[in-house]
Design an enzyme around this catalytic site. Sequence first.
Site, short mmCIF file in Angstrom:
data_model
loop_
_atom_site.label_atom_id
_atom_site.label_comp_id
_atom_site.label_asym_id
_atom_site.label_seq_id
_atom_site.Cartn_x
_atom_site.Cartn_y
_atom_site.Cartn_z
N ASN A 87 -0.60 -15.96 -41.58
CA ASN A 87 -1.38 -16.18 -40.36
C ASN A 87 -2.84 -15.85 -40.72
O ASN A 87 -3.17 -14.67 -40.91
CB ASN A 87 -0.85 -15.25 -39.27
CG ASN A 87 -1.29 -15.59 -37.87
OD1 ASN A 87 -1.02 -14.82 -36.96
ND2 ASN A 87 -1.94 -16.71 -37.64
N CYS B 21 -3.28 -10.17 -30.91
CA CYS B 21 -2.79 -10.85 -32.11
C CYS B 21 -2.33 -9.77 -33.07
O CYS B 21 -3.16 -9.05 -33.65
CB CYS B 21 -3.88 -11.72 -32.73
SG CYS B 21 -3.36 -12.55 -34.24
N CYS C 134 3.43 -14.93 -36.54
CA CYS C 134 2.86 -14.43 -35.29
C CYS C 134 3.39 -13.02 -35.08
O CYS C 134 4.59 -12.83 -34.86
CB CYS C 134 3.24 -15.32 -34.11
SG CYS C 134 2.63 -14.74 -32.51
N ARG D 82 -0.12 -20.90 -28.71
CA ARG D 82 -1.08 -21.58 -27.85
C ARG D 82 -2.47 -21.45 -28.48
O ARG D 82 -2.87 -20.41 -28.97
CB ARG D 82 -1.09 -20.96 -26.45
CG ARG D 82 -1.44 -19.50 -26.44
CD ARG D 82 -1.60 -18.92 -25.05
NE ARG D 82 -2.03 -17.53 -25.16
CZ ARG D 82 -2.48 -16.82 -24.16
NH1 ARG D 82 -2.57 -17.33 -22.95
NH2 ARG D 82 -2.85 -15.56 -24.34
N ASN E 179 2.93 -18.64 -26.09
CA ASN E 179 3.42 -18.77 -27.45
C ASN E 179 4.93 -18.96 -27.39
O ASN E 179 5.61 -18.15 -26.74
CB ASN E 179 3.10 -17.51 -28.27
CG ASN E 179 1.62 -17.21 -28.32
OD1 ASN E 179 0.83 -18.06 -28.71
ND2 ASN E 179 1.24 -16.02 -27.91
#
Length: 285
Positions: free
Chosen positions: A11, A81, A217, A209, A185
Amino acid sequence: MRFAKGHGTGNDFVILPDPDGTLPLTPALVAALCDRRRGIGADGVLRVVRSAAHPEAEASAAGAEWFMDYWNADGSQSEMCGNGVRVYARYLAEAGLADPEGSFDLVTRAGVVPVTMGEEITAGMPVPRVYVESEAATNGATFRGTAVDVGNPHLVCPVDEPTLEGLDLARAPSVDPLIFPAGVNVEFAAVGSAPVGADLYRRMRVYERGSGETQSCGSGACAVAAVALHHAGLEAGVVVVDLPGGRLTVTSTPSECLLRGPAVIVAHGDVDAQAIRQLAPTYSS
């Protein structure tokens, strides 16, 4: 414009050092930076700014020096996040702005997050809240799922392994806009055998999203772990989650959710600000 590039289990993020909050960051500029062909390319942007210099974080400045100003690849802002928190912490440590072997707090839009440094980094995430059943539609099929709040919204859909492998997540799954008015998400998770030291195991893919399908994630792994424990009738436990980009470990209790995984800074450099700003208007519409 100085930048760094980092990732947590694939990520990836453009990191912009802006301690005094003077960089005129806009949605279009963020989208241009994240463009994988004409910009630097990333799932999102992490602006490194002091809490005291940002209006969304100044109330927490006394206890946490740094605010993680996180933007999705499409230029929208996000509350949390989990991979970004760890990458942000790694950047601070390598830049000499935080203790590389200690613990400290970061401010996010979802609240203050404690991080503990090490070979892998552990972040104290918002405790996931499992709250309602819903559905996601993609690939001509509808999947039942469970909504989870981890400071940002998630929908966790259990699937079998062949279905997980065959999903085409090039487009956002359709969801109920009444339940997820700000988007969500969507995680698809398959059961597997738990490795030694873990109570449960899941393998997952995710459509985030504002970013599309990503390699990982962190908050999504916490959501998947919360649903796995809920379905198993467990109030606490260790859940190992494998994603396309690597492995994350979630340790959950009724009062705490710890996300552990790697975070790596891979590059530092300068971006041509004029070229990026010339590209940015194409994203304004």
